[in-house]
Scaffold this active site. Structure first.
Site, short mmCIF file in Angstrom:
data_model
loop_
_atom_site.label_atom_id
_atom_site.label_comp_id
_atom_site.label_asym_id
_atom_site.label_seq_id
_atom_site.Cartn_x
_atom_site.Cartn_y
_atom_site.Cartn_z
N ASP A 10 -35.17 -33.99 47.67
CA ASP A 10 -36.61 -33.72 47.70
C ASP A 10 -37.23 -34.50 48.85
OD1 ASP A 10 -36.47 -32.02 45.48
OD2 ASP A 10 -36.58 -33.70 44.09
N LYS A 32 -28.97 -30.68 45.52
CA LYS A 32 -29.95 -29.67 45.11
C LYS A 32 -31.02 -29.58 46.18
CE LYS A 32 -33.30 -30.24 41.94
NZ LYS A 32 -34.56 -29.60 42.34
N LYS A 61 -36.16 -21.57 41.11
CA LYS A 61 -37.04 -21.42 39.94
C LYS A 61 -37.70 -20.03 39.95
CE LYS A 61 -38.12 -26.25 38.94
NZ LYS A 61 -37.23 -27.04 39.80
N HIS A 63 -39.24 -16.52 39.10
CA HIS A 63 -39.98 -15.89 38.00
C HIS A 63 -40.75 -14.74 38.64
CE1 HIS A 63 -42.34 -16.60 34.04
NE2 HIS A 63 -42.35 -15.33 34.38
N ILE A 65 -40.45 -10.00 39.31
CA ILE A 65 -39.93 -8.76 38.73
C ILE A 65 -38.41 -8.69 38.95
CG2 ILE A 65 -42.12 -7.52 38.94
CD1 ILE A 65 -40.91 -6.11 41.41
N PRO A 66 -37.71 -7.94 38.09
CA PRO A 66 -36.23 -7.94 38.17
C PRO A 66 -35.68 -7.63 39.56
CG PRO A 66 -36.94 -6.87 36.15
CD PRO A 66 -38.20 -7.15 36.94
N ASN A 67 -36.24 -6.64 40.25
CA ASN A 67 -35.69 -6.28 41.56
C ASN A 67 -35.83 -7.43 42.56
OD1 ASN A 67 -34.65 -4.28 43.52
ND2 ASN A 67 -36.67 -4.60 44.46
O1 C5P Z 1 -36.76 -37.46 41.35
P1 C5P Z 1 -36.23 -36.86 40.09
O2 C5P Z 1 -34.86 -37.39 39.71
O3 C5P Z 1 -37.20 -36.90 38.95
O4 C5P Z 1 -36.00 -35.33 40.49
C1 C5P Z 1 -35.67 -34.38 39.58
C2 C5P Z 1 -35.38 -33.09 40.26
O5 C5P Z 1 -35.02 -32.16 39.27
C3 C5P Z 1 -36.57 -32.51 41.02
O6 C5P Z 1 -36.04 -31.90 42.19
C4 C5P Z 1 -37.12 -31.45 40.08
O7 C5P Z 1 -37.62 -30.34 40.77
C5 C5P Z 1 -35.87 -31.03 39.34
N1 C5P Z 1 -36.07 -30.39 38.03
C6 C5P Z 1 -36.73 -31.01 36.98
N2 C5P Z 1 -36.88 -30.36 35.78
C7 C5P Z 1 -36.37 -29.15 35.62
C8 C5P Z 1 -35.70 -28.51 36.68
C9 C5P Z 1 -35.56 -29.18 37.87
O8 C5P Z 1 -37.17 -32.15 37.10
N3 C5P Z 1 -36.49 -28.53 34.44
#
Ligand code: C5P
Length: 237
Positions: A10, A32, A61, A63, A65-67
């Site tokens: 991040d 990630k 993440k 969210h 429409i399916p296509n």
């Molecule tokens: O800095 P931290 O360890 O809190 O970062 C958590 C990471 O996990 C962030 O990139 C956040 O977008 C991600 N994340 C989350 N909760 C979710 C899905 C992803 O915190 N349900």
């Protein structure tokens, strides 16, 4: 293969993200990339990691429409990432479309988001959901797996019942992880790597506990040791 500890990149730009990757070196193979870095730098930063041999969880993440979701999953597959996320609350048509699109890429796993880890029971009514978080997570996780998703993203607090409720082999990917000595954050449902592992998480996602650490390599090593297979955990780890 995605390692049990996934470091969340991040960062506001490619240079700072790749500096951390270089600092962690060969010890860390899985990262990630989420909306901040992807929006700032585009897919070239994903390609850079993939071509260096790293596994990437592209946290889109989705969210939609399916296509549109299927098309985005397919684009992620062509980038060579190993995991991609979709909101389970988008519904069965979307989840099935996502799983179908991913099936063209044998190494690509679709993870369904249940309830984001910054939410607690008292936050649910304002978005039209009845408490508890647990009931929502169970419902959404069952839906996602029945629609062909490979795993779920949920807090360590939910991992215990998800691990016993979902089919063996389901990926349980757990953000909201803090290492010993960290201060408070915006995550409400937090846990240590040891707690997540014991609860049945197959993978943990750690961002700031590593990226803001005075010694990221040491912090990563602590998380990796906590997730190391002791012989008692989930076979996927
Ligand atoms: O800095 P931290 O360890 O809190 O970062 C958590 C990471 O996990 C962030 O990139 C956040 O977008 C991600 N994340 C989350 N909760 C979710 C899905 C992803 O915190 N349900």
């Amino acid at each position: 293969m995605v390692a049990p500890v996934i470091v969340a990149l991040d960062f506001p730009n490619r240079a700072s993200a790749l500096a951390l990757v270089a600092q962690l070196g060969e010890a860390c193979s899985s990262y990630k990339i989420g909306m901040q870095l992807l929006t700032a730098e585009g897919p070239s930063v994903v390609r850079a990691l993939v071509s260096a041999g790293h596994s990437v969880f592209l946290d889109l993440k989705l969210h939609e429409i399916p296509n549109s979701v299927a098309s985005a999953i397919s684009a992620a597959g062509h980038l060579g990432v190993h995991m991609v996320s979709v909101h389970a609350s988008a519904g069965s048509a979307v989840l099935r479309a996502a799983s179908r699109a991913a099936s063209a890429f044998p190494d690509l796993k679709v993870l369904a988001l249940t309830v984001i880890t910054s939410l607690t029971d008292s936050d649910l009514p304002e978005i039209g959901l009845q408490p508890s978080v647990r009931a929502q997570v169970e419902r959404l996780a069952r839906l996602a797996i029945s629609c062909g998703c490979h795993g779920v993203v949920a807090s360590a607090h939910e991992a215990t019942y998800l691990a016993s409720m979902l089919p063996k082999g389901t990926l349980i990917v757990t953000p909201g992880i803090q290492l010993a000595g960290d201060g408070a954050s915006d995550q409400a449902r937090v846990a240590s790597p040891e707690m997540a592992k014991a609860a049945g998480a197959t993978h943990i996602i750690i961002g700031r506990s590593i990226t803001n650490s005075p010694d990221p390599s040491l912090a990563f090593a602590a998380a990796k040791a906590a997730m190391a297979d002791t012989g008692a955990g989930n076979p996927l780890t």
